[in-house]
Enzyme design. Structure first.
Site, PDB file in Angstrom:
ATOM      1  N   ILE A  15     -15.592 -18.319 -27.938  1.00 37.27           N
ATOM      2  CA  ILE A  15     -16.756 -17.496 -27.596  1.00 37.27           C
ATOM      3  C   ILE A  15     -17.910 -18.311 -27.030  1.00 37.27           C
ATOM      4  O   ILE A  15     -18.936 -17.759 -26.640  1.00 37.27           O
ATOM      5  CB  ILE A  15     -17.258 -16.702 -28.825  1.00 37.27           C
ATOM      6  CG1 ILE A  15     -17.576 -17.654 -29.993  1.00 37.27           C
ATOM      7  CG2 ILE A  15     -16.243 -15.666 -29.238  1.00 37.27           C
ATOM      8  CD1 ILE A  15     -18.162 -16.944 -31.196  1.00 37.27           C
ATOM      9  N   GLY A  18     -20.467 -25.447 -25.042  1.00 37.99           N
ATOM     10  CA  GLY A  18     -21.690 -26.187 -24.816  1.00 37.99           C
ATOM     11  C   GLY A  18     -21.417 -27.633 -24.477  1.00 37.99           C
ATOM     12  O   GLY A  18     -20.268 -28.086 -24.437  1.00 37.99           O
ATOM     13  N   GLY A  19     -22.477 -28.390 -24.233  1.00 39.11           N
ATOM     14  CA  GLY A  19     -22.329 -29.788 -23.882  1.00 39.11           C
ATOM     15  C   GLY A  19     -21.808 -30.630 -25.017  1.00 39.11           C
ATOM     16  O   GLY A  19     -21.218 -31.686 -24.801  1.00 39.11           O
ATOM     17  N   ALA A  21     -20.224 -29.100 -28.047  1.00 36.81           N
ATOM     18  CA  ALA A  21     -19.191 -28.480 -28.883  1.00 36.81           C
ATOM     19  C   ALA A  21     -18.683 -27.199 -28.237  1.00 36.81           C
ATOM     20  O   ALA A  21     -19.304 -26.629 -27.343  1.00 36.81           O
ATOM     21  CB  ALA A  21     -19.754 -28.179 -30.265  1.00 36.81           C
ATOM     22  N   ASP A 132     -34.536 -28.643 -30.998  1.00 36.65           N
ATOM     23  CA  ASP A 132     -33.813 -28.122 -29.831  1.00 36.65           C
ATOM     24  C   ASP A 132     -33.960 -26.603 -29.737  1.00 36.65           C
ATOM     25  O   ASP A 132     -32.991 -25.885 -29.520  1.00 36.65           O
ATOM     26  CB  ASP A 132     -32.335 -28.512 -29.929  1.00 36.65           C
ATOM     27  CG  ASP A 132     -31.632 -28.397 -28.577  1.00 36.65           C
ATOM     28  OD1 ASP A 132     -32.323 -28.406 -27.545  1.00 36.65           O
ATOM     29  OD2 ASP A 132     -30.398 -28.305 -28.551  1.00 36.65           O
TER      30      ASP A 132
END
Length: 646
Positions: A15, A18-19, A21, A132
């Site tokens: 689903i 990302g950079g 994970a 973040d």
């Protein structure tokens, strides 16, 4: 990707990507619930420092419990796969929502903003700075509940990720100026990033763009948001005020806590006008030459208003020029003396001028870090008080004097109140209690759940097998108690052998992992006597170890020969014997030996648990006759006896 992690998490669907994970939707087979699993990319699996921070920070964030924070359930490793198990939120992230709808309605954006601020307030109280905050890390559920994700992971990425993974540096769009500079980061850094998120929600775009990440980072440091040009005119003044205060370059000029921000949002929701000191409408980018022109025109005007005659100043200047010719020799002599004085003063200025510094916000920082930073600029540190405070980690700073943003200088002393951690509390004994009941018990002792592992046990499923720290030891308030919880007894499956056609003795050997249940006897002249005709469990299937299997054995029926001896008296007697109490159901056969061989006089299946282990068998014979009898239990010879008929 494996379909099952650690024999517990069944991967259903990917689903997210990302950079750092991948994110998967999965099902926990033990608790039968849907979860989200963040799996670390393989390229980070060999970075020991990164892995340690990844796991430690994830475990720390697991203690954050709040409706607007994505819950962390578990942290684990399966071979080379490192993963974090978290709450599954059925919805989309805020970035995708903005892409889909564009600029959001300001009242809806303000509601989302408030929920995020409440999550940050909870995190900051627990000493955790997200680092973040961006729309990608904010999940919006189907019923419009905002949940902040990736607590702790942002800390783990700061040392390794920015120069390695291209996607992660995309966060530079939301960096605070101090993050872009590599400076000291605190809770106001999260609030700056939250301000950029608010800007994107109400405008549909980020405030600073550039060709490279470095270019964007520099804009965060040097450029201001153009409120006059970029913010829609229909946005209320107070929301613009929020945005203005959140995005200040200096940390001391921003909101100092998420709680302050929440208060102002609630004032706006209740139509209470806010009083901001700064005029955000003037806070936009201006060219330097324009400012210079304004200064050139404004200074003479100001002097005229103060009554100063510029013509008189010109005449005075002419007189001074005439006098210069008369005093030139004196000036040359004075110049030599002045240069000498300037030279000496320049070289000694360090003895007379003390540089001022802006006091940093050290709340929740370690005492060691604060001491090192302040002593490096010649400022002394004094511990004013050591206090118990479960919301601030041990040896971390609770408060400071002077406050953040104040002016300090070399030789000054800064005082800190330092946390001793939570007050000592006694760990309750929760072994053999259910996991559901533990939360209230720990809450009464100001403790929280730590890491939960599961093992097979004879205890009922969901029962706590052991705890760490042990019961009745003393720990700090807020300490996480780790548990090992029972998964119930382990079910071992065995393959059922096919024993049809084999003797009962052979079947007992083959069925050692199963229990033999009822044994029936039937006659089949087409089969060999004593072999098994059928079995209740089909051969080849897998069943639980110890499950009972019923058997049907082939037995020929013998014709009874009745000898008539009318001249002799028939005497009736009985023989009795005891069976083993450890057996449950057995077949008992009694055979009477005669001249023409043996015959069955007793053939019954006995339930020892119901009927008892004493067996009496009626016999008869002619007066003066002696007969022999053989007893068989489950077709095995058991005993032999004789009877005299008198």
């Amino acid at each position: 990707m494996k379909k099952m992690l650690n024999d517990r998490y069944e991967i259903l669907d990917k689903i997210g990507d990302g950079g750092m994970a991948f994110v998967y939707k999965a099902r926990c087979t033990i608790l039968n619930r849907i979860v989200a699993i963040k799996v670390l990319r393989p390229e980070f699996s060999d970075d020991e420092e990164f892995l340690l921070k990844f796991k430690n920070e994830a475990l720390a964030s697991a203690g954050l419990t709040h409706p607007n924070i994505v819950n962390i359930y578990d942290v684990g490793q399966d071979e080379e796969i490192n993963y974090i198990v978290m709450e599954y939120v059925d919805g989309m992230n805020l970035k995708d929502l903005i892409k889909k709808k564009g600029a959001l309605d300001y009242s809806y954006a303000l509601d989302i903003m408030k929920q995020i601020a409440m999550a940050l307030n909870q995190a900051h109280k627990n000493g955790i700075v997200h680092r973040d905050i961006k729309p990608h890390n904010i999940l919006i559920s189907q019923d419009n509940v905002a949940k902040v994700a990736d607590f702790g992971i942002a800390k783990a990425t700061t040392s390794s990720t920015i120069t390695v993974v291209g996607n992660v540096i995309g966060s530079v769009h939301y960096f605070s100026p101090e993050q872009a500079r590599g400076g000291y980061i605190d809770k106001t850094s999260d609030l700056y990033s939250l301000g950029i998120v608010l800007y994107e929600m109400v405008t549909g775009k980020v405030p600073f763009k550039g060709d490279t990440p470095v270019n964007i980072a520099l804009k965060h440091i040097n450029e201001n948001i153009d409120f006059e040009k970029d913010i829609p005119k229909d946005i209320p003044k107070d929301i613009k005020g929020l945005l203005y205060k959140l995005t200040q370059k200096k940390q001391s000029d921003r909101y100092q806590s998420a709680y302050e921000l929440i208060n102002d949002i609630e004032h706006i929701e209740n139509n209470i006008e806010l009083d901001f000191e700064e005029d955000y409408e003037l806070y936009h980018t201006q060219k330097l030459n324009i400012l210079n022109e304004e200064l050139k025109t404004s200074i003479p005007k100001q002097l005229e208003e103060e009554g100063v005659n510029t013509n008189m100043r010109r005449k005075s200047k002419d007189k001074i020029n005439n006098k210069k010719k008369l005093t030139i020799l004196g000036i040359l002599l004075a110049l030599i003396l002045s240069l000498s004085i300037v030279f000496v003063a320049y070289n000694l200025k360090g003895f007379f001028i003390t540089k001022n510094y802006e006091m940093i916000d050290f709340e929740n920082a370690t005492l060691e870090d604060a001491t090192n930073r302040l002593e490096a600029i010649g400022v002394s540190v004094q511990v004013r008080k050591e206090l118990y405070d479960s919301s601030v980690e041990k040896n971390h700073i609770i408060s400071q004097v002077p406050s953040a943003g104040s002016s300090i200088k070399k030789g000054q002393t800064v005082k800190f109140d330092v946390s001793k951690g939570g007050e000592p509390v006694t760990v309750p004994n929760v072994v053999r209690k259910t996991l559901e009941s533990v939360e209230d018990i720990l809450k009464e002792s100001d403790l929280k759940e730590g890491v939960i592992d599961y093992e097979f046990s004879s205890l009922p499923e969901g029962t706590i097998i052991s705890q760490k720290p042990r019961a009745f030891t003393e720990v700090e308030q807020g300490t996480g108690i780790d548990f090992i919880v029972s998964k119930g007894e382990e079910v071992k499956l065995v393959k059922v052998p096919n024993v049809v056609g084999k003797t009962l003795e052979d079947a007992r050997i083959l069925l050692v992992e199963l229990g033999i249940g009822k044994i029936k006897y039937e006659e089949n002249k087409d089969k060999k006597e004593g072999v098994i005709l059928s079995q209740s469990l089909k051969g080849g299937q897998h069943v639980e170890e110890g499950k009972k299997i019923d058997l049907t054995v082939n037995e020929y029926k013998e014709e009874e020969v009745v000898e008539e001896e009318p001249s002799k008296k028939v005497i009736e007697k009985q023989i009795s014997f005891a069976l083993s109490e450890e057996e449950e159901t057995v077949k008992v056969v009694v055979k009477e030996k005669g001249k023409n061989g043996s015959k069955n006089i007793y053939n019954k299946t006995i339930d020892i648990q119901k009927s008892g282990n004493m067996i009496s068998v009626p016999i008869e014979g002619y007066e003066g006759e002696t007969k022999e009898y053989e007893i068989y239990v489950d077709d095995a010879f058991y005993a032999k006896t004789t009877a005299e008929f008198k």
